[in-house]
Design an enzyme around this catalytic site. Structure first.
Site, PDB file in Angstrom:
ATOM      1  N   TYR A 145       0.851  -1.207   0.000  1.00 42.45           N
ATOM      2  CA  TYR A 145       0.000   0.000   0.000  1.00 42.45           C
ATOM      3  C   TYR A 145       0.887   1.259   0.000  1.00 42.45           C
ATOM      4  O   TYR A 145       0.506   2.311  -0.512  1.00 42.45           O
ATOM      5  CB  TYR A 145      -0.963  -0.022   1.185  1.00 42.45           C
ATOM      6  CG  TYR A 145      -2.194   0.847   0.973  1.00 42.45           C
ATOM      7  CD1 TYR A 145      -3.083   0.590  -0.058  1.00 42.45           C
ATOM      8  CD2 TYR A 145      -2.433   1.943   1.800  1.00 42.45           C
ATOM      9  CE1 TYR A 145      -4.190   1.388  -0.265  1.00 42.45           C
ATOM     10  CE2 TYR A 145      -3.544   2.746   1.609  1.00 42.45           C
ATOM     11  CZ  TYR A 145      -4.424   2.464   0.581  1.00 42.45           C
ATOM     12  OH  TYR A 145      -5.515   3.268   0.382  1.00 42.45           O
ATOM     13  N   LYS A 197      -3.036   8.557   2.596  1.00 43.78           N
ATOM     14  CA  LYS A 197      -4.273   8.396   3.390  1.00 43.78           C
ATOM     15  C   LYS A 197      -4.088   8.954   4.811  1.00 43.78           C
ATOM     16  O   LYS A 197      -5.032   9.476   5.402  1.00 43.78           O
ATOM     17  CB  LYS A 197      -4.696   6.926   3.441  1.00 43.78           C
ATOM     18  CG  LYS A 197      -5.190   6.364   2.114  1.00 43.78           C
ATOM     19  CD  LYS A 197      -6.396   7.101   1.561  1.00 43.78           C
ATOM     20  CE  LYS A 197      -7.044   6.365   0.395  1.00 43.78           C
ATOM     21  NZ  LYS A 197      -8.057   7.173  -0.293  1.00 43.78           N
TER      22      LYS A 197
END
Ligand code: 0WD
Length: 256
Positions: free
Chosen positions: A155, A162
């Protein structure tokens, strides 16, 4: 009468009928909201146009969040069509595919800035531009993922983006709070969509949720859409600056 009758919702991030934003659009419509959808470019326009017709959207508008001039243009369009509006849904993100497969250690400055610009700054830019034409007691909802809090393999830079998105949510909630405008994130478990297919090993993540999450099941667009209805209605009065997990309980685990 629906919970959102008379409310106007601007939804960013419908790319096709599997997009999380499409699930949210259907759920807000079912509660009586009027909708407008945005598209990033001509390719996505082709896919969004029929969906906008199907759902009876009031209008569609172009919005590529990496382009400064698109912000003012979007505000102008929304103002012309609606005057003011109530709900902003931010359901978009982007990182270079390369940065979602090689070690995070290899992330370039360019890749880092692009992921943070498109996936996090865009929320700030949109709120900055649109807050003056939002009604009091409106609601802003953005989509995030647990890779912001803990390391999730591959990720990478999107996790950093994020984290910036989640922190931005809190600061925006502080600034917009006096007008009663709520700003929250939904942290969704893995869902098979176009964006998700860009993450190397995503299938493994999906299988893992079904095996490991307390609820032993994947999360659906409808699950996320239900949370969005909660956050956009008066049911969530007093809830702002929060990250609401819709992940079948995965994030409560300390070890698998
Ligand atoms: O498992 C998942 N699918 C999860 C997604 C778990 C947790 C969170 N999320 C988040 C994503 O990070 C994103 O913020 O949910 C949001 C929506 O993602 P999605 O529904 O999974 O993905 P998708 O249907 O692909 O929609 C995202 C869209 C883009 O589609 P593509 O795949 O063509 O990049 O974001 C849009 C674009 O339409 N987008 C942009 N929109 C405006 N300007 C831009 C841009 N520069 N870049 C991408």
């Amino acid at each position: 009468m629906g919970l959102l009758t008379g409310k106007k919702a601007l939804i960013l991030g419908v790319a096709n009928d599997r997009s999380i934003a499409w699930g949210i659009a259907k759920a807000l419509k079912a509660q009586g909201a009027s909708l407008a959808l945005t598209y990033m470019n001509d390719a996505i326009h082709k896919r969004v146009e029929p969906l906008a017709q199907e759902i009876g959207a009031d209008f569609i508008a172009q919005m590529d969040v990496s382009q400064d001039e698109h912000y003012a243009a979007l505000r102008k369009t929304v103002e012309e069509k609606w005057g003011k509006f109530d709900i902003l849904i931010h359901s978009l993100a982007f990182a270079d595919k390369d940065d979602l497969s090689k070690p995070f250690l290899q992330t370039s400055r360019k890749g880092f800035l692009m992921a943070c610009d498109i996936s996090a700054y865009s929320l700030v830019g949109l709120c900055q531009t649109l807050e003056p034409i939002m009604n009091d007691h409106g609601s802003v909802v953005a989509m995030t993922y647990y890779g912001s809090q803990k390391v999730v393999k591959n990720y990478n830079v999107m996790g950093v983006a994020k984290a910036a998105l989640e922190a931005s949510t809190r600061y925006l909630a502080y600034d917009m709070g006096p007008r009663g405008i709520k700003v929250n994130c939904i942290s969704a478990g893995p869902i098979k969509t176009l964006a998700a297919s860009g993450i190397s090993g995503f299938r493994g993540l999906l299988n893992q949720v079904e095996e490991i999450a307390p609820m032993k099941t994947g999360v659906s667009q409808d699950d996320v859409a239900g949370a969005a209805v909660y956050l956009t209605t008066s049911l969530s009065g007093g809830v702002t600056g929060q990250i609401l997990y819709v992940d079948a309980g995965l994030s409560i685990l300390g070890g698998f």
